[in-house]
Design a protein around this motif. Structure first.
Motif, short mmCIF file in Angstrom:
data_model
loop_
_atom_site.label_atom_id
_atom_site.label_comp_id
_atom_site.label_asym_id
_atom_site.label_seq_id
_atom_site.Cartn_x
_atom_site.Cartn_y
_atom_site.Cartn_z
N HIS A 155 30.03 79.86 50.24
CA HIS A 155 30.04 79.09 49.01
C HIS A 155 31.27 78.46 49.05
O HIS A 155 31.34 77.15 48.43
CB HIS A 155 29.72 79.91 47.69
CG HIS A 155 28.11 80.38 47.88
ND1 HIS A 155 27.71 81.08 46.87
CD2 HIS A 155 27.04 80.51 48.54
CE1 HIS A 155 26.54 81.39 47.05
NE2 HIS A 155 26.17 80.93 47.94
N GLY A 158 24.08 85.28 42.06
CA GLY A 158 25.37 85.81 41.65
C GLY A 158 26.45 85.66 42.38
O GLY A 158 26.47 85.10 43.79
N HIS A 159 27.81 85.50 41.85
CA HIS A 159 28.91 84.94 42.74
C HIS A 159 30.15 85.79 42.13
O HIS A 159 30.55 86.06 40.97
CB HIS A 159 29.33 83.47 42.29
CG HIS A 159 28.20 82.63 42.44
ND1 HIS A 159 27.84 81.77 43.55
CD2 HIS A 159 27.28 82.17 41.39
CE1 HIS A 159 26.69 81.22 43.35
NE2 HIS A 159 26.28 80.88 42.27
N MET A 186 32.41 75.41 46.49
CA MET A 186 32.57 76.42 45.21
C MET A 186 34.00 76.92 44.71
O MET A 186 34.19 78.04 45.01
CB MET A 186 31.66 77.48 45.09
CG MET A 186 30.96 78.21 43.83
SD MET A 186 29.67 79.21 43.86
CE MET A 186 28.39 78.17 43.28
N CYS A 218 34.44 81.19 44.53
CA CYS A 218 33.74 82.05 44.62
C CYS A 218 33.96 82.93 46.06
O CYS A 218 34.30 82.18 47.17
CB CYS A 218 32.19 81.59 44.62
SG CYS A 218 30.63 82.82 45.54
N ILE A 249 31.60 84.63 47.98
CA ILE A 249 30.92 84.47 48.98
C ILE A 249 31.59 83.38 49.79
O ILE A 249 31.45 82.24 49.41
CB ILE A 249 29.64 84.06 48.68
CG1 ILE A 249 29.04 85.28 47.61
CG2 ILE A 249 28.45 83.74 49.80
CD1 ILE A 249 27.60 84.92 46.84
CU LIG Z 1 29.08 82.01 45.19
#
Ligand SMILES: [Cu+2]
Length: 845
Positions: A801, A713-714, A806, A796, A798
């Motif tokens: 990430h 999940g992102h 990302m 993303c 996170i």
């Molecule tokens: Cu992510």
């Protein structure tokens, strides 16, 4: 002039006294009333217009809630430096000493010069314990940045001073090689920059430009011009330098930006009523009769909760052979991370830090750490200054990195020990007393009787309809604005309730090895993240409201209580002054519209409708000029095995850890369509390159994006322009079919797992800047590229990430005379899921 032109309320400065003359609430420029009745959150310091940080009692004097003329500046100097401090550890009941990169007011005197001094510093522990009583600020933990307040039309001038230097005062950063051969491996931990998250401001030059790098020893002056038509709401700022974002945000480098507004709703040429600020209704207009009633004409008191995951660790003295950093100290082999408190003769006090990605900022690291999500720079903050029956506005900001929060407020159990208030008025923080966090929470808090709250805004932007709920799933980057009215006096827990791993930013491992203590492999949460002490109701309307909310027989709903309060405010405060052919007349059309909508008697018939206070109108099909698609994925190169195993190595490619043979890549691409299976597949997926513009967009275009996640999940986040959520569906891995739209008004609970909730409920038509995509979830969103050109990013949220790649560069460019934008090197020709048949794919449902 048309017959029924309804004028916006003229600026007060030009018509002094107009408002009070017309009975639109109490004008009060004196400070005493504000100080008495309207405390800003007692939990954070506030940056005032002149740039000074004010203690919170003082902040109440600065005239919050009063409109300011455009053209003013909020001028503030923010220093980034290592700071010594203490963070409460509920497992021990004591404070852990930490040395963290942190924001501080540049006018503060540095108290501790080095990490070694920090170990022996006889620091602020005694006063860092609480953020509570009576709005009097305590010198608290520095690990939350000041709260910045701005009005539309103002300039936020921010001088960022990078003073992150090594022990000897050198500006050389050994995590920052002269030549960076891999931008997607975390690096340059002492370099920084600034992002105005959610701000509708220019991404270029000295404004919200996250492509800048401010090295140690350097200063930079950001200038954010907040346009006059910027929505009011809850936003935030945080460091955003690719390579060090997660490490710095997880050290507490984040703060709130509250944009205030007092604009009246207006009628557009097409008859739509919108553009007002909900702030004009979140005001107490019903008098009390004594005691401590809310002050007439003053805004609902506000609380700010900036949620953080400060992942500090203490390490052994010696690194094992081949390891760049010593191992993290923990309780036993798999217990929570620990720091030596240095009690007893000769014992050295450990100093925790956030210094690495591989073991400290990775998919399982936060759960593995056993650390606690904090609020406003503290763990287990106690909020007070709340009365039963009083409506308060709570501004929630998820400024964390590595965990999701299913936020819920529940009362203490009847048999739980109440919070203890000391002689100084400060509430003591309970210790876990040897219990696992989940067990402590279930013994303290009545998890099954949550307090209903009313959500009025998502990601800072006012919703079209207020929504009553008991839970909010907060993902990194999310904001929620709640109106809260407690039914009874007493103590309450702020909990992170049970939730499924799949709904969370924590990537599950098949064998459950990334969960510790009382956590199970299936669910996370079930912990206390803070406390609220609620006093007895004031007189008058508060007493009546509390009684109605807590009635055993047919209690009133919070939504009904809030609707009543806002209707009363609307009747007093919505402008009925108009000029018709130059003659002042009374025109109640807008007021009547607002009141009817609130009561559910307007178009759509939804009780609590507040669309007159939204800036963004729904994107119509006919407006759409093009399509984009976006897919996140994590892949392992070489012999890394399946993706689930690959994720274990997430973040291991740091300077501290030899790079594994199988490299884990964090990628963003488009969504293609596998023609054989008719399933969405990653297309043109690749990790971030600073030298590449991944998306070239055209100013003035309106596009629909298909966004999804192929692995884990992102939270999708894009800068500058927010987006409207149109639909959210989950791909059934077995059949390849998309499931029902999850963004409608219904909560969908799994019958056999109470931890499951639909985190997309009520998001249809909501404007946001961050949207969590569970694995195999595909969402359609729509956005307008308005006003601003320049280069910025999507990524993303996170943040490790993001540091690992990302992220994409996005350019919004000015169209030439032929409507085209100039060529730039782009990732690839766009052959998207949509273009290759996604519409047909969708239309099966
Ligand atoms: Cu992510």
């Amino acid at each position: 002039m048309s017959e029924s032109t309804v004028m916006a309320l003229p600026p007060r400065q030009r018509f002094p006294g107009l408002r009070s003359m017309l009975g639109w609430g109490l004008l009060c420029s004196g400070s005493a009333l504000w100080a008495q009745g309207y405390l800003p959150p007692a939990d954070v310091s506030v940056v005032g217009r002149d740039g000074s940080i004010r203690a919170t009692a003082e902040a109440a004097l600065m005239g919050l809630g009063q409109a300011r003329e455009p053209g003013h500046e909020v001028d503030f100097k923010l220093r980034v430096e290592f700071r010594c401090g203490d963070i409460f550890n509920p497992r021990t009941g004591a404070y852990d000493r930490v040395w963290l990169r942190a924001y501080s007011n540049a006018s503060d005197v540095r108290q501790v010069g080095s990490k070694s001094d920090c170990a022996t510093w006889r620091g602020p522990q005694a006063s860092s314990g609480s953020t509570t009583s009576a709005g009097v600020a305590t010198p608290h933990s520095p690990f939350a940045a000041p709260w910045v307040e701005i009005w539309p039309g103002e300039t936020f001038r921010l001088q960022l001073q990078n003073r992150m230097v090594s022990e000897g005062g050198a500006t050389v950063d050994d995590s920052c090689p002269a030549v960076i051969d891999d931008h997607n491996s975390p690096h340059c931990f002492n370099s920084t920059n600034m992002h105005f998250h959610g701000g509708w401001v220019s991404p270029s030059g000295n404004s919200d430009n996250v492509l800048l790098k401010i090295d140690p020893g350097k200063d930079f002056e950001y200038e954010y011009n907040i346009p006059l038509d910027h929505p009011a709401g809850t936003f935030w700022y945080h460091t955003h330098l690719h390579g060090s974002t997660a490490l710095q945000v997880s050290s507490g480098m984040a703060g709130a930006i509250v944009i205030r507004g007092d604009r009246q709703p207006r009628k557009a040429a097409d008859g739509t009523i919108g553009g007002g600020d909900i702030d004009i209704l979140t005001v107490n207009v019903e008098p009390g009769t004594g005691g401590q009633p809310a002050q007439l004409g003053e805004p609902f008191r506000e609380r700010l909760a900036l949620f953080q995951q400060i992942a500090y660790a203490c390490r052994e003295n010696q690194a094992a052979d081949g390891a760049a950093l010593p191992a993290i100290k923990r309780d036993g082999d798999n217990g929570p991370w620990v720091c030596n408190a240095g009690q007893g003769r000769g014992a050295a006090r450990d100093v925790g830090g956030v210094e690495a990605y591989g073991d400290q900022l990775a998919p399982n690291s936060w759960v593995d750490s056993g650390r606690f999500t904090g609020i406003n720079g503290e763990v287990h903050t106690v909020f007070s200054d709340v009365r039963a029956g009083e409506i308060q506005r709570w501004r929630l900001i998820h400024a964390g990195v590595r965990d999701s929060i299913r936020l819920r407020i529940v009362p203490f159990r009847a048999d739980a020990k109440p919070l203890q208030q000391g002689a100084d008025g400060v509430f003591a923080k309970p210790a876990l007393g040897g219990l696992a966090p989940r067990d402590f929470a279930s013994q303290t808090c009545d998890m099954d009787h949550p307090v209903a709250v009313v959500s009025i805004a998502a990601d800072g932007l006012t919703r079209r309809n207020m929504v009553q709920r008991t839970d909010a799933m907060l993902q990194p980057g999310y904001r929620e604005d709640w109106l809260v009215a407690f039914p009874k006096a007493g103590d309450y827990c702020i909990v992170d309730a049970d939730r499924l791993l799949t709904q969370s930013v924590v990537t599950p491992e098949a064998d459950g090895s990334n969960v510790v203590g009382s956590e199970s492999a299936a669910t996370l949460g079930g912990q206390i993240v803070g406390y609220i002490h609620v006093d007895a109701a004031g007189q008058g309307v508060e007493t009546e409201r509390a009684a109605a909310l807590s009635a055993t027989d047919a209690p009133r709903t919070t939504l009904d209580a809030v609707v009543d309060a806002l209707v009363a405010a609307a009747e007093q405060r919505i402008n009925t002054f108009a000029l018709r052919d130059g003659v002042p007349v009374t025109d109640t059309a807008i007021r009547d519209h607002v009141v009817a909508a609130l009561k559910g008697e307007g178009e759509g018939g939804v009780r609590g409708a507040i669309a007159a206070f939204t800036k963004h109108q729904p994107v119509q099909d006919a407006e759409i000029t093009g399509y984009q698609s976006l897919g996140f994925r994590i892949v392992s190169t070489g012999a890394g095995g399946p993706l689930g195993a690959a994720a274990v190595a997430d973040g291991a490619n740091t300077r501290q850890t030899p790079r594994p043979a199988a490299r884990v890549l964090f990628e963003v691409g488009e969504i293609g369509l596998d023609l054989a299976s008719q399933r969405p597949i990653p297309l043109h997926s690749q990790a971030y390159s600073a030298d590449r513009i991944d998306r070239l967009l055209t100013l003035g275009d309106v596009e629909e994006w298909e966004i999804g996640s192929f692995f884990a999940g992102h939270p999708f986040h894009i800068h500058v322009n927010p987006f409207e959520v149109v639909e959210v569906r989950k791909l059934d891995a077995a059949t390849g079919q998309l499931g029902p739209d999850l963004s409608g008004p219904d909560w969908i609970f799994s019958p056999d797992n109470s931890a499951e909730l639909n985190q997309y409920a009520n998001l249809k038509g909501v404007w946001k800047d961050t949207l969590f995509l569970e694995q195999n979830v595909f969402a359609r969103i729509r956005t307008r590229y308005e006003r601003y050109i320049g280069d910025f990013v999507l990524h993303c949220h996170i943040l490790d990430h993001e540091d690992n790649g990302m992220m994409q560069n996005v350019r919004i460019a000015m169209p030439a005379g032929d409507g085209q934008v100039p060529d730039v090197p782009t990732a690839s020709p766009a052959t998207s899921y949509r273009a290759t048949g996604a519409r047909a794919h969708r239309s099966h449902h």
